[in-house]
Motif scaffolding. Structure first.
Motif, PDB file in Angstrom:
ATOM      1  N   VAL A 138     -44.791-100.104 -82.150  1.00 53.61           N
ATOM      2  CA  VAL A 138     -45.156 -99.748 -80.781  1.00 53.61           C
ATOM      3  C   VAL A 138     -43.922 -99.408 -79.962  1.00 53.61           C
ATOM      4  CG1 VAL A 138     -46.211-100.606 -78.657  1.00 53.61           C
ATOM      5  CG2 VAL A 138     -47.293-101.089 -80.843  1.00 53.61           C
ATOM      6  N   ASP A 141     -42.591 -95.956 -80.908  1.00 52.26           N
ATOM      7  CA  ASP A 141     -43.398 -94.877 -80.326  1.00 52.26           C
ATOM      8  C   ASP A 141     -43.160 -94.737 -78.827  1.00 52.26           C
ATOM      9  OD1 ASP A 141     -44.444 -94.458 -82.824  1.00 52.26           O
ATOM     10  OD2 ASP A 141     -46.248 -95.653 -82.476  1.00 52.26           O
ATOM     11  N   ALA A 142     -42.937 -95.871 -78.158  1.00 54.73           N
ATOM     12  CA  ALA A 142     -42.738 -95.813 -76.710  1.00 54.73           C
ATOM     13  C   ALA A 142     -41.383 -95.212 -76.343  1.00 54.73           C
ATOM     14  CB  ALA A 142     -42.874 -97.212 -76.098  1.00 54.73           C
ATOM     15  N   CYS A 145     -40.472 -91.184 -75.189  1.00 59.93           N
ATOM     16  CA  CYS A 145     -40.510 -90.551 -73.875  1.00 59.93           C
ATOM     17  C   CYS A 145     -40.429 -91.628 -72.810  1.00 59.93           C
ATOM     18  CB  CYS A 145     -41.781 -89.718 -73.698  1.00 59.93           C
ATOM     19  SG  CYS A 145     -43.308 -90.654 -73.866  1.00 59.93           S
ATOM     20  N   GLU A 147     -42.346 -91.898 -70.118  1.00 63.80           N
ATOM     21  CA  GLU A 147     -43.676 -92.391 -69.748  1.00 63.80           C
ATOM     22  C   GLU A 147     -44.141 -93.482 -70.702  1.00 63.80           C
ATOM     23  OE1 GLU A 147     -42.814 -89.344 -70.091  1.00 63.80           O
ATOM     24  OE2 GLU A 147     -43.052 -88.374 -68.141  1.00 63.80           O
ATOM     25  N   GLY A 148     -43.788 -93.309 -71.977  1.00 68.02           N
ATOM     26  CA  GLY A 148     -44.176 -94.334 -72.949  1.00 68.02           C
ATOM     27  C   GLY A 148     -43.498 -95.657 -72.699  1.00 68.02           C
ATOM     28  N   CYS A 149     -42.230 -95.629 -72.276  1.00 60.97           N
ATOM     29  CA  CYS A 149     -41.514 -96.871 -71.963  1.00 60.97           C
ATOM     30  C   CYS A 149     -42.135 -97.574 -70.761  1.00 60.97           C
ATOM     31  CB  CYS A 149     -40.046 -96.563 -71.704  1.00 60.97           C
ATOM     32  SG  CYS A 149     -39.138 -95.937 -73.131  1.00 60.97           S
ATOM     33  N   LEU A 151     -45.268 -97.273 -69.696  1.00 56.34           N
ATOM     34  CA  LEU A 151     -46.578 -97.785 -70.080  1.00 56.34           C
ATOM     35  C   LEU A 151     -46.466 -99.057 -70.900  1.00 56.34           C
ATOM     36  CD1 LEU A 151     -49.655 -97.479 -70.307  1.00 56.34           C
ATOM     37  CD2 LEU A 151     -49.294 -95.991 -72.284  1.00 56.34           C
ATOM     38  N   LEU A 152     -45.521 -99.088 -71.837  1.00 60.35           N
ATOM     39  CA  LEU A 152     -45.342-100.285 -72.662  1.00 60.35           C
ATOM     40  C   LEU A 152     -44.864-101.457 -71.820  1.00 60.35           C
ATOM     41  CD1 LEU A 152     -45.319-101.631 -75.410  1.00 60.35           C
ATOM     42  CD2 LEU A 152     -43.002-100.754 -75.758  1.00 60.35           C
ATOM     43  N   THR A 155     -47.799-102.809 -69.817  1.00 60.05           N
ATOM     44  CA  THR A 155     -48.765-103.477 -70.706  1.00 60.05           C
ATOM     45  C   THR A 155     -48.251-104.827 -71.168  1.00 60.05           C
ATOM     46  OG1 THR A 155     -49.505-101.298 -71.477  1.00 60.05           O
ATOM     47  CG2 THR A 155     -50.134-103.207 -72.795  1.00 60.05           C
TER      48      THR A 155
END
Length: 265
Positions: A138, A141-142, A145, A147-149, A151-152, A155
């Motif tokens: 996970v 994948d984050a 980008c 945005e992925g960092c 979002l992670l 979460t």
């Protein structure tokens, strides 16, 4: 690395370092945030290709073979990239403390400062390994980008709050304010199993249990076959002697009978 790793782990690292000399790097894609390489190595006349991603912002490299996540030793594909960039010293984040010679010299503490002891439960170790691999995938994948960092991060913060509530348990206010509103589980209803029903009792069997006798001749109650009105009303058939031997009144024996007793009908 020989001064840091134990003898066993340094031998594993040495094998990866030697095999990295036969790897070839090919640039696949590159942008402002990351660089992707295809790393190929030839073994037993077979060429295998792995994908190494280098994130520039975090200065982190990851490989598709996941050897570092599974074993804890940096793989030959990432070592080939380090050799290409002429990195002399291994970054500390790729050196796990449990493989060092000084692993037992200090105490391992959690976020609250409490000492963490080794767990001998094999089931717990398997769960920890599985969760670690999933979390590593996970994170990788984050990091692709921004945005992925974000979002992670959001979460994980929400998940940490939920896990803390799950660990501490619900309070009285969350349940309902008082223990009187606590709902208890009741026993399930009993269901009769198939084939366990009582046998159906017939009319004659019920009458026998009550002491009532039925006539075998007419089927009525109150008498038996010997006292049945049908048998009493039926004329008695003559015996075999009456039907087979007729009386002859002209027999001479009757003359003597008549002299002694007189004539009879």
């Amino acid at each position: 690395m020989a001064t840091l790793y134990t003898r066993t782990m340094f031998q594993k690292f040495e094998q990866e370092l030697i095999q990295s000399t036969t790897c070839f790097l090919e640039l696949k894609t590159e942008d402002a945030s990351k660089v992707v390489f295809n790393v190929s190595d030839r073994k037993n006349w077979e060429t295998r290709v792995a994908e190494v991603v280098y994130v520039k912002n975090s200065d982190h490299a990851s490989c598709s073979c996941k050897r570092f996540e599974f074993v804890g030793i940096i793989c030959k594909h990432i070592l080939a990239l380090f050799r290409r960039d002429q990195i002399e010293y291994m970054p500390d984040k790729y050196i796990l403390k449990r493989w060092k010679k000084t692993a037992k010299s200090g105490l391992v503490s959690d976020a609250n400062g409490n000492e963490i002891k080794d767990s001998a439960d094999p089931g717990l170790l398997i769960k920890r390994s599985t969760m670690s691999r999933l979390a590593s995938d996970v994170v990788e994948d984050a990091l692709m980008c921004e945005e992925g960092c974000e979002l992670l991060s959001e979460t994980l913060k929400s998940l940490r709050v939920k896990l803390k509530l799950l660990k501490d348990g619900p309070s009285n206010n969350e349940v309902g304010g008082s223990s009187s509103q606590t709902q208890y589980m009741k026993d399930p209803k009993r269901v009769r199993c198939n084939g366990g029903s009582k046998r159906v009792t017939g009319t004659k069997e019920k009458a026998m249990k009550l002491g009532i006798r039925h006539c075998r001749e007419c089927g009525h109650i109150g008498h038996d076959r010997r006292q049945c009105p049908r048998n009493l009303n039926t004329p008695t058939s003559p015996s075999n002697n009456d039907e087979s031997t007729p009386i002859d009144l002209s027999d001479p024996l009757f003359d003597e009978f008549y002299r002694m007793h007189g004539p009879t009908q």
